[in-house]
Design a protein around this motif. Structure first.
Motif, PDB file in Angstrom:
ATOM      1  N   PHE A  89       1.686   4.563  -9.710  1.00 52.90           N
ATOM      2  CA  PHE A  89       2.195   4.901 -10.913  1.00 52.90           C
ATOM      3  C   PHE A  89       1.930   4.094 -12.030  1.00 52.90           C
ATOM      4  O   PHE A  89       1.358   4.682 -13.231  1.00 52.90           O
ATOM      5  N   ILE A  99       3.024  11.721 -16.546  1.00 51.42           N
ATOM      6  CA  ILE A  99       3.815  11.440 -15.399  1.00 51.42           C
ATOM      7  C   ILE A  99       5.012  12.519 -15.862  1.00 51.42           C
ATOM      8  O   ILE A  99       5.715  12.420 -16.882  1.00 51.42           O
ATOM      9  N   LYS A 101       7.613  13.170 -13.472  1.00 45.43           N
ATOM     10  CA  LYS A 101       8.896  12.501 -13.260  1.00 45.43           C
ATOM     11  C   LYS A 101       8.572  11.094 -12.967  1.00 45.43           C
ATOM     12  O   LYS A 101       7.874  10.860 -12.280  1.00 45.43           O
ATOM     13  N   ALA A 102       9.569  10.232 -13.359  1.00 44.91           N
ATOM     14  CA  ALA A 102       9.121   8.794 -13.223  1.00 44.91           C
ATOM     15  C   ALA A 102       9.503   7.997 -11.796  1.00 44.91           C
ATOM     16  O   ALA A 102      10.212   8.769 -11.102  1.00 44.91           O
ATOM     17  N   LEU A 103       8.977   7.115 -11.773  1.00 41.87           N
ATOM     18  CA  LEU A 103       9.211   6.426 -10.588  1.00 41.87           C
ATOM     19  C   LEU A 103      10.633   6.139 -10.114  1.00 41.87           C
ATOM     20  O   LEU A 103      11.171   5.607 -11.363  1.00 41.87           O
ATOM     21  N   ARG A 104      11.235   6.291  -8.922  1.00 43.23           N
ATOM     22  CA  ARG A 104      12.463   6.004  -8.636  1.00 43.23           C
ATOM     23  C   ARG A 104      12.529   5.902  -6.995  1.00 43.23           C
ATOM     24  O   ARG A 104      11.535   6.280  -6.345  1.00 43.23           O
ATOM     25  N   PHE A 113       7.273   9.784  -7.641  1.00 46.59           N
ATOM     26  CA  PHE A 113       7.054  10.104  -8.791  1.00 46.59           C
ATOM     27  C   PHE A 113       6.144  11.339  -8.876  1.00 46.59           C
ATOM     28  O   PHE A 113       5.817  11.646  -7.809  1.00 46.59           O
TER      29      PHE A 113
END
Length: 129
Positions: A89, A99, A101-104, A113
């Motif tokens: 990421f 990006i 969808k953000a890192l989660r 992500f």
């Protein structure tokens, strides 16, 4: 198939690798992205101009197919499992990759992500937690 037929059974066959084919509108641009940013190596190409490429990195394989009229969709075209989603990421973010969808850390057990390649193809990245 009638309702009285027995349920179909899959063949007794061992499946090997399965590699997604991703359409791209600009093959040289796609190759630069996948080789220079993601570190894939080109192991096969076909056509003049090149219209089909096989890329490999570690256990991942990706096929690129030239489609000049390609238009990206909102669906993910591939799922990539990695051993450090946060590092990938950060690397992609530092290289200006979009990006989606953000890192989660998801409740389904993955750190994940979604990013888009230069043609807008969405790739979902996951790491087992």
């Amino acid at each position: 198939m009638s309702s009285s037929s027995p349920p179909a059974r899959p063949p007794v066959v061992r499946f090997g690798r399965m590699a997604p084919t991703v359409s791209v509108g600009d093959m040289p641009r796609a190759l630069r992205f996948y080789t220079e940013v993601l570190g894939f190596q080109k192991v096969f190409e076909n056509g003049l101009p090149v219209g089909f490429v096989i890329l490999e990195r570690d256990g991942a394989e990706l096929h690129l197919s030239l489609l000049k009229t390609h238009k990206a969709t909102v669906q993910n075209v591939a799922h990539l499992m990695v051993d450090d989603a946060a590092a990938l990421f950060e690397h992609l973010s530092a290289h200006g990759v979009r990006i989606v969808k953000a890192l989660r850390d998801a409740d389904f057990g993955l750190r994940c992500f979604v990013f888009a390649d230069p043609d807008g193809n969405r790739i979902d990245v996951g790491q087992d937690l």
